[in-house]
Design a protein around this motif. Structure first.
Motif, short mmCIF file in Angstrom:
data_model
loop_
_atom_site.label_atom_id
_atom_site.label_comp_id
_atom_site.label_asym_id
_atom_site.label_seq_id
_atom_site.Cartn_x
_atom_site.Cartn_y
_atom_site.Cartn_z
N MET A 100 -3.20 2.01 -2.80
CA MET A 100 -2.43 1.62 -3.97
C MET A 100 -3.19 0.59 -4.81
SD MET A 100 1.25 -0.32 -3.85
CE MET A 100 0.65 -1.65 -2.83
N ASP A 101 -3.94 -0.28 -4.17
CA ASP A 101 -4.66 -1.33 -4.87
C ASP A 101 -5.74 -0.81 -5.80
OD1 ASP A 101 -5.83 -0.55 -2.40
OD2 ASP A 101 -7.14 -2.31 -2.45
N GLU A 102 -6.14 0.44 -5.64
CA GLU A 102 -7.16 1.02 -6.51
C GLU A 102 -6.58 1.64 -7.78
OE1 GLU A 102 -9.68 3.71 -4.41
OE2 GLU A 102 -10.14 2.26 -2.85
N SER A 103 -5.29 1.77 -7.84
CA SER A 103 -4.66 2.35 -9.03
C SER A 103 -4.46 1.28 -10.10
CB SER A 103 -3.31 2.97 -8.66
OG SER A 103 -2.67 3.44 -9.82
N LYS A 104 -4.86 1.59 -11.30
CA LYS A 104 -4.67 0.65 -12.41
C LYS A 104 -3.23 0.66 -12.91
CE LYS A 104 -9.12 -0.34 -12.94
NZ LYS A 104 -9.54 -0.80 -11.65
N THR A 105 -2.55 1.78 -12.79
CA THR A 105 -1.21 1.95 -13.34
C THR A 105 -0.12 1.77 -12.31
OG1 THR A 105 -2.20 3.59 -14.81
CG2 THR A 105 0.19 3.45 -14.79
N TRP A 106 -0.28 2.37 -11.14
CA TRP A 106 0.79 2.42 -10.13
C TRP A 106 0.41 1.55 -8.94
CZ3 TRP A 106 4.77 4.32 -12.46
CH2 TRP A 106 4.57 5.25 -13.48
N ASN A 107 0.38 0.26 -9.18
CA ASN A 107 -0.05 -0.69 -8.16
C ASN A 107 1.03 -1.75 -7.98
OD1 ASN A 107 -1.32 -2.66 -6.63
ND2 ASN A 107 -3.26 -2.45 -7.70
N TYR A 108 1.58 -1.82 -6.79
CA TYR A 108 2.66 -2.76 -6.49
C TYR A 108 2.16 -3.92 -5.63
CZ TYR A 108 7.61 -3.93 -5.76
OH TYR A 108 8.82 -4.55 -5.75
N GLN A 109 0.86 -3.99 -5.42
CA GLN A 109 0.30 -4.96 -4.47
C GLN A 109 0.53 -6.40 -4.91
OE1 GLN A 109 -3.89 -4.68 -3.62
NE2 GLN A 109 -3.60 -5.59 -1.62
N ASP A 110 0.24 -6.74 -6.15
CA ASP A 110 0.44 -8.12 -6.60
C ASP A 110 1.91 -8.52 -6.56
OD1 ASP A 110 -2.25 -8.60 -6.99
OD2 ASP A 110 -2.20 -8.13 -9.13
N ARG A 111 2.77 -7.63 -6.98
CA ARG A 111 4.20 -7.93 -6.98
C ARG A 111 4.70 -8.16 -5.55
NH1 ARG A 111 8.92 -8.55 -9.25
NH2 ARG A 111 10.65 -7.14 -8.89
N SER A 112 4.29 -7.30 -4.64
CA SER A 112 4.74 -7.49 -3.26
C SER A 112 4.14 -8.76 -2.66
CB SER A 112 4.42 -6.26 -2.40
OG SER A 112 3.05 -6.07 -2.26
N ILE A 130 13.19 -8.30 8.10
CA ILE A 130 13.22 -6.94 7.54
C ILE A 130 12.53 -6.92 6.18
CG2 ILE A 130 14.71 -5.09 6.68
CD1 ILE A 130 16.73 -5.98 8.90
N ALA A 131 12.81 -7.93 5.35
CA ALA A 131 12.17 -8.01 4.03
C ALA A 131 10.65 -8.17 4.18
CB ALA A 131 12.75 -9.17 3.23
N LEU A 132 10.24 -9.00 5.12
CA LEU A 132 8.81 -9.18 5.37
C LEU A 132 8.18 -7.88 5.84
CD1 LEU A 132 6.74 -11.45 5.19
CD2 LEU A 132 7.21 -11.96 7.58
N PHE A 133 8.86 -7.16 6.71
CA PHE A 133 8.38 -5.85 7.16
C PHE A 133 8.20 -4.91 5.96
CE2 PHE A 133 9.44 -1.44 8.14
CZ PHE A 133 8.41 -1.13 9.01
N LEU A 134 9.21 -4.85 5.10
CA LEU A 134 9.16 -3.94 3.96
C LEU A 134 8.00 -4.28 3.02
CD1 LEU A 134 10.32 -1.66 2.24
CD2 LEU A 134 11.88 -3.34 1.24
N TYR A 135 7.95 -5.54 2.59
CA TYR A 135 6.97 -5.90 1.56
C TYR A 135 5.56 -6.11 2.11
CZ TYR A 135 11.04 -6.19 -1.34
OH TYR A 135 12.19 -5.88 -2.01
N TYR A 136 5.44 -6.59 3.35
CA TYR A 136 4.10 -6.77 3.91
C TYR A 136 3.60 -5.48 4.57
CZ TYR A 136 0.05 -8.33 6.40
OH TYR A 136 -1.24 -8.43 6.86
N VAL A 137 4.32 -5.00 5.57
CA VAL A 137 3.87 -3.80 6.27
C VAL A 137 3.95 -2.58 5.35
CG1 VAL A 137 4.26 -2.26 8.24
CG2 VAL A 137 4.46 -4.74 8.53
#
Length: 169
Positions: free
Chosen positions: A137-149, A118-125
């Motif tokens: 999301m990866d194009e936003s300088k401010t609101w980007n959660y990609q690296d954290r996920s 379930i965690a993998l589904f949430l953070y990956y998918v």
């Protein structure tokens, strides 16, 4: 003095790593419930696509309804509650069965594996696939959660494999 065998250390490591991911889930939930507005703001900006490049080109993908923002955020929180509870239950079962036979210990992994999936589904998918690929999301300088996920996935995926492996005796 009782010496630990390699098999006992492997079992102990699996239970302890599950404890770590359970603690992470609990801290994430605490953060969501005590600082709802900050985390909600992340989701709202990602879904609105208001800080991405080429906003007009992909505008048809954006979700601008605040009601939907809250519902999607609550879906994320719900998935985090479920995976955290499964991981906690899995941690409990692993510690409880740490000295059981091989089959009982292996069967005790079920809630942990479900929680990790379930965690993998949430953070990956949810974040890597939908957040980055659909909502850019990866194009936003401010609101980007990609690296954290990605950091979270980099822990969860190998953990899922390690827990599932039947290497302990």
């Amino acid at each position: 003095m009782n010496r630990l065998t390699t098999s006992q250390v492997i079992r102990l490591s699996k239970a302890t790593l599950m404890l770590f991911i359970s603690l992470f889930g609990l801290l994430m939930l605490h953060n969501h419930f005590t600082d709802y507005s900050t985390n909600y703001e992340y989701i709202a900006h990602i879904l609105s696509m208001d800080t991405t490049n080429d906003q007009h080109k992909y505008r048809h993908r954006a979700i601008t309804s605040t009601i939907l923002h809250h519902r999607i955020y609550w879906l994320i929180i719900t998935l985090e509650v479920v995976y955290t509870l499964c991981c906690l239950l899995g941690t409990y079962y692993l510690y409880k069965n740490i000295n059981s036979n091989r089959e009982q210990f292996h069967e005790a992994k079920k809630p942990a594996l479900i929680g990790l999936l379930i965690a993998l589904f949430l953070y990956y998918v949810g974040f890597q696939v939908i957040g980055a690929e659909w909502f850019n999301m990866d194009e936003s300088k401010t609101w980007n959660y990609q690296d954290r996920s990605r950091y979270i996935i980099d822990f969860i995926f190998p953990l899922l494999i390690y827990i599932a492996m039947k290497i302990e005796r």
